[in-house]
Write an enzyme that holds these catalytic residues in place. Sequence first.
Site, PDB file in Angstrom:
ATOM      1  N   ASP A  54       0.808  -1.225   0.000  1.00  0.00           N
ATOM      2  CA  ASP A  54       0.000   0.000   0.000  1.00  0.00           C
ATOM      3  C   ASP A  54       0.840   1.273   0.000  1.00  0.00           C
ATOM      4  O   ASP A  54       0.456   2.294   0.575  1.00  0.00           O
ATOM      5  CB  ASP A  54      -0.959   0.018   1.217  1.00  0.00           C
ATOM      6  N   GLY A  86       1.397   2.965  -2.599  1.00  0.00           N
ATOM      7  CA  GLY A  86       0.936   3.839  -3.689  1.00  0.00           C
ATOM      8  C   GLY A  86       1.462   3.350  -5.038  1.00  0.00           C
ATOM      9  O   GLY A  86       1.590   4.127  -5.981  1.00  0.00           O
ATOM     10  N   ALA A 112      -3.827  -8.202  -3.204  1.00  0.00           N
ATOM     11  CA  ALA A 112      -3.358  -6.861  -3.563  1.00  0.00           C
ATOM     12  C   ALA A 112      -4.549  -5.955  -3.821  1.00  0.00           C
ATOM     13  O   ALA A 112      -5.585  -6.408  -4.301  1.00  0.00           O
ATOM     14  CB  ALA A 112      -2.494  -6.939  -4.823  1.00  0.00           C
ATOM     15  N   GLY A 113      -4.387  -4.689  -3.520  1.00  0.00           N
ATOM     16  CA  GLY A 113      -5.403  -3.694  -3.855  1.00  0.00           C
ATOM     17  C   GLY A 113      -4.699  -2.444  -4.307  1.00  0.00           C
ATOM     18  O   GLY A 113      -4.002  -1.806  -3.522  1.00  0.00           O
ATOM     19  N   HIS A 114      -4.798  -2.130  -5.597  1.00  0.00           N
ATOM     20  CA  HIS A 114      -4.058  -1.000  -6.166  1.00  0.00           C
ATOM     21  C   HIS A 114      -5.040   0.049  -6.661  1.00  0.00           C
ATOM     22  O   HIS A 114      -5.864  -0.227  -7.533  1.00  0.00           O
ATOM     23  CB  HIS A 114      -3.180  -1.475  -7.335  1.00  0.00           C
ATOM     24  N   THR A 115      -4.942   1.241  -6.095  1.00  0.00           N
ATOM     25  CA  THR A 115      -5.902   2.287  -6.447  1.00  0.00           C
ATOM     26  C   THR A 115      -5.367   3.143  -7.585  1.00  0.00           C
ATOM     27  O   THR A 115      -4.271   3.679  -7.494  1.00  0.00           O
ATOM     28  CB  THR A 115      -6.135   3.204  -5.226  1.00  0.00           C
ATOM     29  N   THR A 131      -5.529 -11.799   4.318  1.00  0.00           N
ATOM     30  CA  THR A 131      -6.713 -11.187   3.703  1.00  0.00           C
ATOM     31  C   THR A 131      -7.843 -12.213   3.532  1.00  0.00           C
ATOM     32  O   THR A 131      -8.917 -11.868   3.052  1.00  0.00           O
ATOM     33  CB  THR A 131      -6.364 -10.608   2.322  1.00  0.00           C
ATOM     34  N   THR A 175      -7.556  -1.355   0.822  1.00  0.00           N
ATOM     35  CA  THR A 175      -8.279  -1.376  -0.455  1.00  0.00           C
ATOM     36  C   THR A 175      -8.961  -2.735  -0.636  1.00  0.00           C
ATOM     37  O   THR A 175      -9.981  -2.854  -1.304  1.00  0.00           O
ATOM     38  CB  THR A 175      -7.264  -1.169  -1.615  1.00  0.00           C
ATOM     39  N   GLY A 195     -10.683  -3.325   3.728  1.00  0.00           N
ATOM     40  CA  GLY A 195     -11.273  -2.194   4.445  1.00  0.00           C
ATOM     41  C   GLY A 195     -10.750  -2.040   5.865  1.00  0.00           C
ATOM     42  O   GLY A 195     -11.178  -1.145   6.611  1.00  0.00           O
TER      43      GLY A 195
HETATM   44  P1  GDP Z   1      -0.777   0.116  -3.525  1.00  0.00           P
HETATM   45  O1  GDP Z   1      -1.314  -1.157  -2.969  1.00  0.00           O
HETATM   46  O2  GDP Z   1       0.675   0.292  -3.273  1.00  0.00           O
HETATM   47  O3  GDP Z   1      -1.123   0.318  -4.974  1.00  0.00           O
HETATM   48  O4  GDP Z   1      -1.487   1.299  -2.722  1.00  0.00           O
HETATM   49  P2  GDP Z   1      -3.067   1.429  -2.374  1.00  0.00           P
HETATM   50  O5  GDP Z   1      -3.767   1.870  -3.605  1.00  0.00           O
HETATM   51  O6  GDP Z   1      -3.552   0.220  -1.665  1.00  0.00           O
HETATM   52  O7  GDP Z   1      -3.004   2.575  -1.286  1.00  0.00           O
HETATM   53  C1  GDP Z   1      -2.437   3.834  -1.563  1.00  0.00           C
HETATM   54  C2  GDP Z   1      -3.493   4.915  -1.364  1.00  0.00           C
HETATM   55  O8  GDP Z   1      -2.873   6.176  -1.351  1.00  0.00           O
HETATM   56  C3  GDP Z   1      -4.532   4.987  -2.463  1.00  0.00           C
HETATM   57  O9  GDP Z   1      -5.744   5.404  -1.896  1.00  0.00           O
HETATM   58  C4  GDP Z   1      -3.986   6.040  -3.408  1.00  0.00           C
HETATM   59  O10 GDP Z   1      -5.002   6.698  -4.155  1.00  0.00           O
HETATM   60  C5  GDP Z   1      -3.343   6.985  -2.428  1.00  0.00           C
HETATM   61  N1  GDP Z   1      -2.157   7.718  -2.901  1.00  0.00           N
HETATM   62  C6  GDP Z   1      -1.185   7.321  -3.763  1.00  0.00           C
HETATM   63  N2  GDP Z   1      -0.208   8.253  -3.832  1.00  0.00           N
HETATM   64  C7  GDP Z   1      -0.565   9.255  -2.989  1.00  0.00           C
HETATM   65  C8  GDP Z   1       0.057  10.480  -2.585  1.00  0.00           C
HETATM   66  O11 GDP Z   1       1.153  10.839  -2.998  1.00  0.00           O
HETATM   67  N3  GDP Z   1      -0.631  11.240  -1.671  1.00  0.00           N
HETATM   68  C9  GDP Z   1      -1.840  10.872  -1.167  1.00  0.00           C
HETATM   69  N4  GDP Z   1      -2.432  11.666  -0.281  1.00  0.00           N
HETATM   70  N5  GDP Z   1      -2.431   9.720  -1.516  1.00  0.00           N
HETATM   71  C10 GDP Z   1      -1.806   8.910  -2.412  1.00  0.00           C
HETATM   72  P1  IMO Z   2      -0.787  -4.338  -2.076  1.00  0.00           P
HETATM   73  O1  IMO Z   2      -0.374  -4.905  -3.408  1.00  0.00           O
HETATM   74  C1  IMO Z   2      -0.946  -4.684   2.289  1.00  0.00           C
HETATM   75  C2  IMO Z   2      -0.614  -8.761   3.914  1.00  0.00           C
HETATM   76  C3  IMO Z   2      -1.896  -9.121   4.633  1.00  0.00           C
HETATM   77  C4  IMO Z   2      -1.345 -10.044   5.696  1.00  0.00           C
HETATM   78  C5  IMO Z   2      -0.236 -10.788   4.953  1.00  0.00           C
HETATM   79  C6  IMO Z   2      -0.656 -12.167   4.462  1.00  0.00           C
HETATM   80  O2  IMO Z   2      -2.107  -3.681  -2.072  1.00  0.00           O
HETATM   81  O3  IMO Z   2       0.300  -3.493  -1.502  1.00  0.00           O
HETATM   82  P2  IMO Z   2      -2.235 -12.913   2.482  1.00  0.00           P
HETATM   83  O4  IMO Z   2      -3.690 -12.666   2.253  1.00  0.00           O
HETATM   84  O5  IMO Z   2      -1.347 -12.379   1.418  1.00  0.00           O
HETATM   85  O6  IMO Z   2      -1.942 -14.351   2.798  1.00  0.00           O
HETATM   86  O7  IMO Z   2      -1.901 -12.104   3.831  1.00  0.00           O
HETATM   87  O8  IMO Z   2       0.106  -9.983   3.845  1.00  0.00           O
HETATM   88  N1  IMO Z   2      -0.792  -8.268   2.530  1.00  0.00           N
HETATM   89  C7  IMO Z   2      -0.864  -6.971   2.198  1.00  0.00           C
HETATM   90  N2  IMO Z   2      -0.867  -5.854   2.964  1.00  0.00           N
HETATM   91  N3  IMO Z   2      -1.003  -4.582   0.958  1.00  0.00           N
HETATM   92  C8  IMO Z   2      -0.981  -5.687   0.177  1.00  0.00           C
HETATM   93  O9  IMO Z   2      -0.946  -5.651  -1.171  1.00  0.00           O
HETATM   94  C9  IMO Z   2      -0.936  -6.959   0.800  1.00  0.00           C
HETATM   95  N4  IMO Z   2      -0.917  -8.217   0.339  1.00  0.00           N
HETATM   96  C10 IMO Z   2      -0.809  -9.011   1.408  1.00  0.00           C
HETATM   97  O10 IMO Z   2      -2.527  -7.977   5.177  1.00  0.00           O
HETATM   98  O11 IMO Z   2      -0.732  -9.301   6.712  1.00  0.00           O
HETATM   99 MG    MG Z   3      -2.850  -1.805  -1.725  1.00  0.00          MG
END
Ligand code: GDP
Ligand code: IMO
Ligand code: MG
Length: 422
Positions: free
Chosen positions: A12, A14, A38-41, A128, A297, A300
Amino acid sequence: MINLVIGSQWGDEGKGKIIDVLAEKSDFVVRYHGGNNAGHTVIANGKKYPFHLMPSGILHPKSIGIIAGGTVLDLDVLISEIDILEKDGYKLEGKLFISDKCHIVMPYHKALDEAYENARGKNKLGTTKRGISQTYADKVSYNGIRLYELKNWEEFEKKFKFQCGVKNKILETFDVEKINITSEIKKFKLLRKKLLPFLADTFAILQSAISHKQNILLEGAHGVMLDNDFGSYPYVTGSNVITGGVNTGTGIPAQKINDVWAVVKAYTSKVGEGPFVTELNDKTSEFIREKGAEFGTTTGRPRRIGWLDLEAVKFAIDLTGTTKLAITKADVLSGIKELKVAIGYELDGKKIPHSSCGYLELAKVTPIYKSFKGWEEDLRPIKKYEDLPKECKEYLKFIEDFLGVKIAIFSTGPAREELINI
Ligand code: GDP
Ligand code: IMO
Ligand code: MG
């Protein structure tokens, strides 16, 4: 040119946003490991897409999306993401290609992930519950079922029935509901129709792209501290997050990668259990969680928050061969009077590197902090590095010097445009 984007912390960071930005110049964007844990916004044209399986760069008109064989796929989730994009007018046939080497996350994998977590009780890992580790466990023990089998329906049916027979016995010992084989087979028959047109030899596609000198962007999921081998096992995920995962996941040799981008969030967040050296449980962490919208993402869940842990990030940089840094979310820190960064760990009065620590040591070490004066200004409207507040530039300079890698992208907010190229 082959670019790889990796999360340098606990996920997470970004990555989704940075991948979306880099994808503009990419012919191919490739997911190659992990699953819908994974959850990528991605925020594109004012719309928010929380992708779990879809390559984050696919929204660019020119980019072809590849889901390579190291990825594990929950087919319901995949199809719902395909449907969302198709409803929004994106035509995916000819734009999305999926390897038949991808293992399928089965209903019994999810049931077992949940059953193990519940049985662990207070020692739960905080997965997850998406069945990821169970799918990879079946993969390495030759019990996995891939899209390859789904393509060859008789093989699929035979293997699925056999696995369900075994898994239902295990589920029975956990006292949880068994898998209904007949209704699941019906469901897979329907999903199959929708998915078959996307299956392709992604190895051949990528090798041809390399020989034609096309641009490939590899989308890492999770974060280095969750790597199955180098993370703080067992508080890890089922796949290899580090650079080597590219070779096993896509067939692209690691030495072909030109740049490894580490995405570094200006503070730390973590979802799930396990040691967290720089964790904060105070007004500052509440402030960061709310302002940074630090809620999972995927699940929750409120993310745990702490100061930037450069001792851990340095480990990630060395481990992945990082050549460029993308710093995110420093805008969230505006308004905090004093910022801290961990520059080392101490155990029993002696310094200890992150690489020497297992989860037991990590739970005991104390961070050595360096303090920085914070800044008040809102960073989001700033478009030039020179215009950043002096204190912010000092914070960034320290990160660069400590890690020995230059910052190439400084993200100032969630949207595509909120970015400074350095
Ligand atoms: P990922 O799993 O690494 O792709 O990251 P996530 O999408 O799970 O979480 C990152 C969150 O931060 C998302 O809600 C993005 O929209 C937000 N985000 C990404 N870059 C920035 C930044 O530079 N500033 C802020 N405030 N939010 C960001
Ligand atoms: P992104 O790509 C944050 C964490 C879970 C848990 C551990 C094992 O969005 O950055 P799993 O379901 O993979 O067996 O859980 O890994 N985890 C993440 N935490 N962002 C992720 O992906 C994650 N993918 C797995 O929360 O602690
Ligand atoms: Mg994520």
